[in-house]
Scaffold this motif. Structure first.
Motif, mmCIF file in Angstrom:
data_model
loop_
_atom_site.group_PDB
_atom_site.id
_atom_site.type_symbol
_atom_site.label_atom_id
_atom_site.label_comp_id
_atom_site.label_asym_id
_atom_site.label_seq_id
_atom_site.Cartn_x
_atom_site.Cartn_y
_atom_site.Cartn_z
ATOM 1 N N TRP A 35 36.529 48.011 52.541
ATOM 2 C CA TRP A 35 37.807 48.701 52.473
ATOM 3 C C TRP A 35 37.742 50.057 53.164
ATOM 4 N N PHE B 102 46.546 47.962 57.559
ATOM 5 C CA PHE B 102 46.104 48.462 56.252
ATOM 6 C C PHE B 102 46.446 49.936 56.060
ATOM 7 N N LEU C 192 41.249 53.171 45.442
ATOM 8 C CA LEU C 192 40.305 52.148 45.853
ATOM 9 C C LEU C 192 39.408 51.736 44.687
ATOM 10 N N PHE D 72 41.324 41.496 50.195
ATOM 11 C CA PHE D 72 42.661 42.008 49.897
ATOM 12 C C PHE D 72 43.623 40.847 49.684
ATOM 13 N N GLY E 93 46.733 44.070 45.917
ATOM 14 C CA GLY E 93 46.407 44.543 47.257
ATOM 15 C C GLY E 93 47.615 44.825 48.119
#
Length: 207
Positions: free
Chosen positions: A101, A139, A147, A163, A169
């Motif tokens: 991420w 994103f 997070l 995700f 997400g």
């Protein structure tokens, strides 16, 4: 006509049900790592399509063993995220999800989905079709607190790319360019086209 989904994914099941199909769910149980290792330097699209076909074929073998007369269509799916030249699947571990991420945040990746459709009549395969679809995903940049909360939910650990679009997400996806259903897990346009290739109209499969 039985519509068999060769996947344990609740997201794929939900997409199909919302689109008028209530499939018979069968889990393939294939060793994805072994299948990937057997391919020689596959392109990402080739890899997800090969995995989708392997899942469909594994479920097909079980259906044929049941020796039930009539017709069925088996649909196998696989998804991976291509980002910064790397193709990734499910993170599995919180540490891996967090690292991915941090690399995804503020970037655009391509969610690749491979589908395979196999039509069965009285225990015999009468047609096969396969293909893939790519969708760009933009994103957001979640804070460290956001997070940590998202990874702590457990959701990203078991999904391609770490995700979802239709779950928690979705808060951290700025947008998609292409087919949203493909990002969720099963591309309705691609599935419709593949069903047509094996001689089936999707409208005839609606419940």
């Amino acid at each position: 006509m039985r519509f068999v989904l060769a996947s344990a994914s609740p997201a794929r099941l939900a997409v199909l049900r919302a689109a008028g199909i209530d499939p018979d769910v069968r889990v393939s149980g294939v060793d994805e790592d072994a299948i990937a290792a057997a391919l020689t330097d596959p392109a990402p699209a080739e890899l997800v399509t090969a995995l989708a076909l392997a899942k469909a074929e594994a479920v097909l073998a079980g259906l044929r063993a049941e020796d039930e007369p009539g017709e069925a269509v088996v649909v196998g799916c696989d998804s991976m995220l291509s980002l910064h030249g790397e193709v990734v699947g499910k993170p599995g571990e919180p540490e891996i999800a967090a690292k991915r991420w941090r690399g995804m945040a503020g970037s655009t990746g391509e969610l690749l989905t491979g589908h395979a459709v196999v039509r069965l009549r009285d225990g015999e395969v009468v047609a096969r079709a396969q293909g893939h679809r790519g969708t760009a995903v933009r994103f957001a940049e979640p804070s460290e607190e956001e997070l940590a909360a998202y990874i702590g939910s457990g959701e990203p650990l078991g999904v391609a790319g770490g995700f979802t679009l239709d779950g928690l997400g979705g808060w951290f996806v700025e947008g998609v360019d292409g087919d949203p259903s493909s990002v969720i897990g099963i591309s309705l346009p691609l599935t419709r086209n593949l069903l047509s290739e094996v001689g089936l109209r999707v409208t005839d499969l609606w419940r």
